[in-house]
Structure formats: structure tokens, C-alpha cells
Design an enzyme around this catalytic site. Structure first.
Site, short mmCIF file in Angstrom:
data_model
loop_
_atom_site.label_atom_id
_atom_site.label_comp_id
_atom_site.label_asym_id
_atom_site.label_seq_id
_atom_site.Cartn_x
_atom_site.Cartn_y
_atom_site.Cartn_z
N GLN A 38 0.61 -1.53 -0.18
CA GLN A 38 -0.32 -0.09 -0.33
C GLN A 38 1.07 0.97 0.16
O GLN A 38 0.60 2.23 -0.62
CB GLN A 38 -0.69 -0.18 1.49
CG GLN A 38 -1.93 0.81 1.04
CD GLN A 38 -2.74 0.72 0.06
OE1 GLN A 38 -3.87 -0.20 -0.36
NE2 GLN A 38 -3.03 1.88 -1.06
N HIS B 107 1.71 2.82 -3.48
CA HIS B 107 1.12 3.82 -3.81
C HIS B 107 1.49 5.36 -4.42
O HIS B 107 1.34 5.94 -4.95
CB HIS B 107 -0.25 3.81 -3.51
CG HIS B 107 -1.17 2.16 -4.21
ND1 HIS B 107 -1.36 2.66 -5.62
CD2 HIS B 107 -2.01 1.33 -3.52
CE1 HIS B 107 -2.36 1.25 -5.44
NE2 HIS B 107 -2.35 0.68 -4.10
N GLU C 61 -9.48 1.45 3.95
CA GLU C 61 -10.37 1.13 2.45
C GLU C 61 -10.08 -0.02 2.37
O GLU C 61 -10.57 -1.13 2.18
CB GLU C 61 -9.49 2.13 1.27
CG GLU C 61 -9.78 1.64 0.26
CD GLU C 61 -8.45 2.33 -0.37
OE1 GLU C 61 -9.13 2.04 -2.01
OE2 GLU C 61 -7.52 2.44 -0.04
N HIS C 62 -8.44 -0.91 2.37
CA HIS C 62 -8.41 -2.44 3.31
C HIS C 62 -8.08 -2.83 4.47
O HIS C 62 -7.57 -1.90 4.72
CB HIS C 62 -7.60 -2.26 2.24
CG HIS C 62 -7.36 -1.99 1.10
ND1 HIS C 62 -6.76 -0.86 -0.33
CD2 HIS C 62 -7.93 -2.60 -0.57
CE1 HIS C 62 -6.78 -0.30 -1.31
NE2 HIS C 62 -7.47 -1.49 -1.58
N ASP D 127 -6.67 -6.48 -5.61
CA ASP D 127 -5.88 -5.17 -5.99
C ASP D 127 -6.45 -5.71 -7.74
O ASP D 127 -6.80 -4.65 -8.90
CB ASP D 127 -4.87 -4.62 -6.25
CG ASP D 127 -4.77 -3.53 -4.74
OD1 ASP D 127 -5.88 -3.02 -4.54
OD2 ASP D 127 -3.84 -3.22 -4.40
N HIS E 101 -55.05 16.44 -4.90
CA HIS E 101 -55.04 15.08 -5.42
C HIS E 101 -55.72 14.32 -4.26
O HIS E 101 -56.21 13.07 -4.97
CB HIS E 101 -53.20 15.23 -4.28
CG HIS E 101 -52.09 15.27 -4.11
ND1 HIS E 101 -51.84 16.36 -4.95
CD2 HIS E 101 -51.27 14.63 -4.62
CE1 HIS E 101 -50.59 16.15 -4.90
NE2 HIS E 101 -49.99 15.41 -4.85
#
Length: 854
Positions: A681, A684, A750-751, A784, A843
Site C-alpha cells: 500500500q 502507491h 479502505e483495505h 486489487d 390530490h
């Protein structure tokens, strides 16, 4: 918690004031602020009379001099709000003007002091509800008789604190005219023990609140502690226990506090002699609890008394010039430190010499903390500029015994062999504020980014292709004549290594299979009542834009993760936007995936300009209905901007931030696997968020992971990126798996990767995460690329509210209803009644005209 607040009236006895200071703040009238003798550590509120209330400078001066809060009448508080911090301001009210308090005033103060003619608990409770987020204090107008303990308890139950003038308080026995201080303090205290004693935590005031042990108190022992200021407890076997009476290890009581349930106490003391423990240790929990600055202070005090003649420490104590020179030298080296390790190392040296100076002068860490607290209370702030001799001045010369350093380079070279380390925190000794800080991501200043991307977005919206071509040349350095490629795509643009092609094919098949299973096969139909059938069915979003980043890495996997669910959902137009290479081409991997997913167009553009083109359309770029995909802060800001523009009429998948992973590992983990997951990670980008939650790992086990991380990181081609992201990453030590999962759920990663002995069982406890990787052989890399799940996931804590991209992300749902004549006979009157209730006669008429026809 405060049980009551004393108000100084007249000439209060010094012993009474000292006793009151041990159990909470004291209210002092401004006219007596200079004459009432209180220690510097006594918390005091100042009740301002009219002369002071009308003078803001005088009020600020009181706060600067150490007042915890000032109490102002309503008329003057209005002028002070916005100038005096809300947490330092109390509002003085009469019963009659409570209703005159506006929302602005309520939000500008931390509490109120209400003068009331009688103690009406129901009225006080209503006032507490009105000031829901502020402390309520009640001062009876008639104060010639003390309240009963039950009255004090009743007010506390109504979320209010009684204010007692000092003439009603005594250190002697309670009577009809006065109440004993301890009786008032103990009014709400209750015990669930058969012997009626109160569990009492004893902590060290001058050691940062370190716990010394657990004792028990009785009403009698608490009274004596309050009056004498000495540590007195109740032995369960031997009766009243005056600490140190025989051993000499006495205690000076600094404060006595109740817990939130009023069934236990905390007594903060200054411990003398051998210590609190009967084993002649300072703490019943062992000496290892003393560490850091407290341990250093203890060592220095010992050496001040017994350092051998000629030793370095003795020289420091007896040679002021040497000590001064070392403090200045270490301060300079701290200012010059670059890396985290260097800063910590140099700061430790500076603390050592600075604390030596303090100990030599008889100054303790507690004295320093008191000074810090006093400074924190100041409302008036100095400009904070350095004195002239320290502004752009070279270090002192040899006569001060500080060497003159060589000129410094603009930036120190990073040692390529330096250890790559994460920061470590222990959750068991972390405060609530520190824990909250660990859960935070870097602050993304989207307001600033929106201002930066708006001109780009507006340019594309107004000038279309012309602006897009210019911006692509500026930002992507690619000179293009056209920005869009349409199928059929030329074979030469998709030339791939056979192994890469085969890998993409396998990934495509797995991801397609998992996302095809998510598609709704049949409409939902429910007969809500006879003759009334409600349905829901899915339809694809017609036109979607898929943003595939192309910054520091080529990401054909993102094209797969976005393109396949769009293909499965049946979207009619799939536009892939990705930055071109400098020669104007698109990477062949992305081109091949575009063909696989049936892309209808490829936009050769990146950044905010690509988002704008997708949102508004240009002469050649199709306008889309929804934009998907990750990107940098420019892309994210542009997506947020266009989704709020009604002219664009475009949705986005989710807010996005830097990519992140949280790994939970216990003693069964493989250190190499854990390190590899963290690094996968971290590579990135420099802003990647990486967290390791270590479950009951020993120092040796944690060191094994850190050693693996360092070794693997140095072997990576993207080591420079990893070095920067890992330096900002955290190891969080916890005791149990439950604590780890609670932290993870609060973090909402996220992960999430589970290196646990029974990882599968832990999955049921996960509440917030983008995607979970279960067990040692489930690296994030699988999700991924090719396991089948989607890797476009919520970041920045948005896993609390958002799902990752899936097939349903590319669909919307339409509902329908079919009502038969018989169904309308049953449902119609209900609808007409509700329409009449809302005053919408048309209505109701739409129903009644049909019922009449029936």
C-alpha cells in the site's frame, strides 16, 4: 465532577479555603481577587461586579492572571462574547431573564450561574435542558441556612451544581447554620459494598497522574483528608489509616474527585518517603511504570544529592557555564535536525540538560506543568517574535563554549541505507484526544482545491475541445490534434506481452463472474394490499465516465474494475478517460482492457480537465451521467465541483482520498507477510495511509516485522516513495483482538487485512471497511487485480457510509405501482384522507373522481 461550588463571602478562613481548593474550583468576587490567598494551582472563577464587567481589558487581565473562568452579567456578557473564549466565560442570570438569552449567547458561554429566590429542582431541571450543552450553577438568593445533602443530590440529578457561600460552610460538625465541607462533598456519594466503603484510586500529582495504588475511603477518612490535606484512608481491617503515620511515607493531598457515577474517588497526592506501596515501592503496580521525563527527574534528583565528585553530572550541577553551553548547543542541534529519528534524538538531549538546569534550581516537572497551565489560560498573546540576538544570528562564539557550526545546505541528503520505520503508539496509554488523532487522515483542504480547479472546469465547460487540447498540452505535455479515440481500436495500440495479456484475461474472467452474480435477475413485486402491487426494477445508467489514473503507475486494473461492472450492468456508453503519454498514445494495457469491456470512447486527458469534459461534454467528448474512478486531489475536487452543478446533471461514485490499508496482526502472523502487505500500500504514493494494529505483540515480535519492512522496502524500486509514506505511518499496539477490531471499525479503512489466528471468525465483527482480506494467504494485491472483488473502494473514513464500486453502482432503480379497481376502493379513501389533511385537494380529487366512476 464538582458537587458544589463555594463562593467566597467576607473574610473566609484560610484553612477553609485550603480545604475547599482540594475538592474543586472556588468562586471569588472580583473585588476580593487580590486579597483572597489561594495557591497558584487552585482553580478559581472570578465573579465580576459592575465596575469590572464593563471593562473588557480588566476581564482579560483576570484571565491572564490565572482565573479559570469569569462570571459576567447578561448585559456585559453580550459584549464579551467573541472576545472572551466560550470555555472561559460563565453567564450570571436572575431567574427572570433566563428567557432573554439568545442562541448566540448560549453558544458563546460554557455555563450559567443563576440567582434564584428558592431551590425549585423542577425549575432548575428545565433550565438545564434549555442550556443543554452548558454547565448550570444555582445560587439561592436567601442564604442564611445550609442546604441538606438531599437538596445537593437533587440538584445534581437535575444536571446542576449548587453554589454555597463560604459563611454556610465549616470544617467542624454540620449544624442548622452551617454544613461541613466534607458532608456537602459526599452528599451524592453512594457505595454498593457491604462495608459502605468507597474504592479510591490514588495517583501521583507530580508524576503526570501515574497510578500509585487502590485504597478504600470512608466518610470519616475523606473528611480528615479534606481538612488536613494529608492522605487518609480506611483500612478494611484496621480502621482509619493515616498514610505514613509510622513509615514516614506521608502524602500531601492536591485534589479529591468523584467519578461520574459518584461511587468511587480519585485522590491526587504528592508522595513523600519510600512510596505508596507496602513493599517500599512508589507504586503498587511496580517501578516500571516510572519512565520518560518522570524517571529522568527522579534520577537527576538522586544524582544532585549523591553524584560522585568529578562525574559529568556533578560538573553540570556545579558549573553553570558548562550547563548553559550544553543547553544552547543541544537547542541548536535540535533546530538543525531533519529526520524524525534525529529530532527525537536531539530533543531527548535537550530535555536532559534543560531538566538538569531545573533540578539544580529546585524546579520540578510539576512546577513546569503548572507554568504551562498558567500560560494556557492567558487570553492576551504576545506576538511571539524571537529576540533580536536570535534572529538570523550565528551561534554564540567560543567564550560561551558553543561551537560555531558550518553553514547548512538547503536540504540534507537522505541516507539510502537509513532504517525505514513507522511511528509506534500504545493504545493502552493513549488519551481520548490522542486516539482521535490516530483515526484522522491528513486534512485535505478541498475548499482551496475547489478554487484551484474551478477555472479549469469552467474553461472546458465554455471552450470545449479547444480548452481540452490546450490543458492536455500544459499538464500532460502531450501535443494532440484530437482527444477522443473510438472503436474499433487499432490492433497496434494493443500490443502486449503474452503473459500480461493472459493475466488480464484471467482477471477479467474472475471480476466479470463476481460482478455478474451481483446483477438483479428479476424485478421485485409486492402486493401491499389486495389489488395494489408495487414493483421495483433496475435499469442501467445510460452513459458513464470511467477515470483511470496514469500518474506514478499504469493502472489497467482500474480500467477492469470500473469497466466490467459497467459492462455487466448494460450501460449504453462507456467513456474511459486516462492521461496520455507524452507521445499522445495510451498505454496498450489500458487499450486492451477498453476493448474487453466494450468502451464506446477513450478520452486522452487527465486531471480536472478530463472530469469537466465528461461532466459537460464537448464537441467530441460525450457527456456522461455519472463519473467513476480514483484520482489525485485535483480529480477529486473536480468531481465534487461538477456533482454540485445543476448545469452538469452528473453524479459521482464517492468522495476519494489517498489509498489506505489497515493490517491487524497477532502472534500467529508471519512477519514477512505483514511487512509485504504494509509496503504494497505504501508504494502507491507519498500520501498513502498505512496502519498496523499489533495485537499483544512483544517488543521482539514487533521488531521482527519492522526488520522485515525495512529489508523489503530497501529492495523495492519505488523505495523513495515508500520511505516517505512509511515515515508518516503508524503502528498501534493493543492488548486484544476486540480492541483491534474496535479501532479498525472507528478508522473505517479502505483495505483491511486480518493476520489473526481465527481470521474467518473475526469477519462477522467488521462493521466499517471497503474490502476485507482474510488470513495470511489473502494479500491486498489479489483484490486489487484478479480475485474478483472490486478495488475501487471508499477512502478517508467514508467506508462508514459508502460501499465500494459494484454492479449496482452502474444501475438505478425505478419503482412502479399498479392499482386495480378493487384495489382503489380499499386504498382510495386512505389517500384522499391524507391529501385532505395536507390541504392538497387536487390530490384528493384525483382519487375521488375515480371512486365516483366506480
Amino acid at each position: 465532577m464538582s458537587v458544589f461550588l463555594p463562593l467566597v463571602e467576607g473574610s473566609a478562613d484560610g484553612a477553609l479555603l485550603q480545604a475547599l481548593a482540594r475538592i474543586g474550583p472556588i468562586i471569588v468576587p472580583a473585588s476580593q481577587a487580590s486579597s483572597v490567598q489561594l495557591s497558584q494551582r487552585t482553580s478559581r472563577y472570578v465573579l465580576c461586579d459592575q465596575d469590572v464587567s464593563s471593562n473588557l481589558d480588566a476581564i482579560v487581565s483576570l484571565l491572564d492572571q490565572g482565573a479559570e473562568k469569569v462570571i459576567l452579567p447578561l448585559a456585559y456578557a453580550k459584549e464579551a462574547i467573541g472576545i472572551i473564549p466560550a470555555d472561559r466565560l460563565l453567564l450570571l442570570l436572575d431567574v427572570g431573564n433566563v428567557s432573554a438569552v439568545s442562541d448566540k449567547i448560549r453558544n458563546g458561554v460554557s455555563g450559567v450561574l443563576i440567582k434564584t429566590p428558592a431551590l425549585d429542582v423542577d425549575f432548575v431541571a428545565s433550565v438545564s435542558r434549555f442550556f443543554a450543552h452548558a454547565a448550570v450553577h444555582v445560587l439561592p438568593a436567601v442564604s442564611d441556612a445550609p442546604p441538606s445533602p438531599s437538596t445537593i443530590r437533587g440538584l445534581l440529578a437535575a444536571q446542576a451544581v449548587l453554589v454555597l457561600p463560604t459563611p454556610l460552610l465549616t470544617l467542624g460538625a454540620s449544624s442548622q447554620s452551617q454544613i461541613n465541607v466534607a458532608d456537602a462533598f459526599l452528599a451524592p456519594v453512594s457505595s454498593d459494598r457491604p462495608d459502605g466503603l468507597f474504592p479510591t484510586v490514588v495517583s501521583s500529582y507530580n508524576e503526570g497522574g501515574r497510578t500509585l495504588g487502590l485504597a478504600y475511603s470512608s466518610a470519616e477518612s475523606v473528611k480528615e483528608s479534606i481538612v488536613t490535606g494529608k492522605g487518609v484512608y480506611q483500612s478494611r481491617k484496621h480502621g482509619l489509616w493515616r498514610k505514613g503515620e509510622t513509615s514516614g511515607a506521608t502524602q500531601d493531598v492536591v485534589s479529591i474527585r468523584l467519578d461520574c457515577d459518584s461511587d468511587s474517588l480519585e485522590i491526587s497526592v504528592v508522595q513523600h518517603g519510600a512510596g505508596f506501596c507496602h513493599l517500599n515501592r512508589s507504586s503498587c503496580f511496580g517501578e516500571r511504570e516510572i519512565r520518560g521525563l518522570a524517571a529522568l527527574e527522579k534520577t537527576l534528583r538522586s544524582r544532585l544529592e549523591s553524584a560522585p565528585e568529578g562525574s559529568y553530572t556533578s560538573r553540570l550541577f556545579h558549573d553553570p557555564d558548562l550547563l548553559r553551553a550544553k543547553i544552547m548547543e543541544e537547542a541548536d542541534e535540535l533546530c538543525r535536525a531533519e529526520t524524525k529519528e534525529e529530532v527525537a534524538f536531539e530533543a531527548a538531549d535537550l530535555f536532559y540538560f534543560a531538566l538538569t538546569r531545573c533540578v539544580a534550581a529546585g524546579v520540578s516537572i510539576a512546577d513546569i506543568e503548572q507554568s504551562l497551565d498558567r500560560k494556557a489560560k492567558k487570553v492576551t498573546r504576545r506576538a511571539g517574535n524571537a529576540k533580536p540576538q536570535w534572529v538570523n544570528a550565528p551561534p554564540a562564539k567560543e567564550n560561551a563554549q558553543v561551537p560555531t557550526p558550518a553553514p547548512r545546505a538547503q536540504k540534507a541528503q537522505v541516507d539510502p541505507d537509513a532504517p525505514i520505520r513507522m511511528r509506534t503508539f500504545d493504545l493502552s496509554v493513549t488519551s481520548a484526544e490522542q486516539r482521535a488523532q490516530l483515526l484522522r487522515r491528513p486534512v485535505l483542504k478541498y475548499a482551496e482545491m475547489l478554487q484551484k480547479v474551478k477555472p479549469i472546469v469552467d474553461d472546458v465547460r465554455i471552450r470545449g475541445d479547444a480548452a481540452l487540447l490546450e490543458l492536455t498540452a500544459k499538464f500532460d505535455r502531450a501535443q494532440l490534434t484530437a482527444t477522443v479515440i473510438r472503436p474499433p481500436f487499432a490492433p497496434e495500440t494493443m500490443q502486449l506481452d503474452p503473459d500480461v495479456r493472459a493475466a488480464i484475461d484471467v482477471a477479467y474472467a474472475n471480476v466479470y463472474k463476481f460482478h455478474a452474480a451481483q446483477a438483479e435477475q428479476t424485478p421485485l413485486a409486492v402486493e401491499t394490499m389486495p389489488g395494489v402491487v408495487c414493483s421495483r426494477f433496475a435499469r442501467p445508467i445510460a452513459r458513464v465516465g470511467l477515470y483511470v489514473p496514469g500518474g506514478t503507475a499504469i493502472l489497467p486494473s482500474t480500467a477492469l474494475m470500473l469497466g466490467i461492472p459497467a459492462q455487466v450492468a448494460g450501460c449504453k456508453e462507456i467513456v474511459i478517460a486516462t492521461p496520455p503519454r507524452q507521445d499522445g498514445s495510451i498505454s496498450p494495457e489500458v487499450m486492451y482492457v477498453a476493448q474487453l469491456v466494450g468502451a464506446s470512447a477513450i478520452l486522452k486527458a487527465g486531471g480536472a480537465q478530463a472530469v469537466a469534459a465528461l461532466a459537460y461534454g464537448t464537441e467530441t467528448v460525450p457527456k456522461v451521467d455519472k463519473i467513476f474512478g480514483p484520482g489525485n486531489q485535483w480529480v477529486t475536487a473536480a468531481k465534487m465541483l461538477v456533482q454540485n452543478d445543476t448545469d452538469a446533471l452528473v453524479a459521482i461514485d464517492m468522495p476519494a482520498g489517498p489509498s489506505e490499508v489497515l493490517v491487524i496482526a497477532d502472534r500467529t502472523c508471519n512477519p514477512a507477510f505483514v511487512a509485504a502487505d504494509l509496503l504494497s500500500q505504501a508504494e502507491h504514493g507519498v500520501d498513502s495511509q498505512v496502519v498496523l494494529v499489533a495485537v499483544d505483540l512483544s517488543d521482539e515480535e514487533l521488531s521482527a516485522i519492522e526488520a522485515e519492512l525495512d529489508a523489503q522496502a530497501h529492495a523495492l524500486p519505488r523505495v523513495d516513495i515508500v520511505r516517505e509514506s512509511i515515515a508518516k505511518s503508524n503502528i498501534v499496539r493493543v492488548r486484544t483482538t476486540e480492541q483491534a477490531i474496535n479501532f479498525s471499525n472507528d478508522y473505517a479503512p479502505e483495505h483491511l487485512i486480518l493476520h489473526l489466528e481465527d481470521a474467518s471468525a473475526a469477519v462477522s465483527l467488521i462493521e466499517n471497511a471497503g474490502s476485507v482480506f482474510v488470513g495470511p494467504y489473502s494479500p491486498e494485491s489479489c483484490g486489487d487485480y484478479a480475485s474478483g472483488t472490486n478495488h475501487t473502494l471508499p477512502t478517508n473514513g467514508y467506508a462508514r457510509q459508502f460501499s465500494g464500486v459494484n454492479t449496482l453502482s452502474f444501475q438505478k432503480h425505478i419503482t412502479s405501482q399498479e392499482v386495480t379497481a378493487d384495489g382503489l376502493r380499499g386504498l382510495g379513501p386512505v389517500v384522499a384522507t391524507l391529501a385532505d389533511c395536507e390541504g392538497l385537494q387536487a390530490h384528493a380529487n384525483a382519487v375521488r373522481v375515480r371512486l365516483r366512476a366506480l
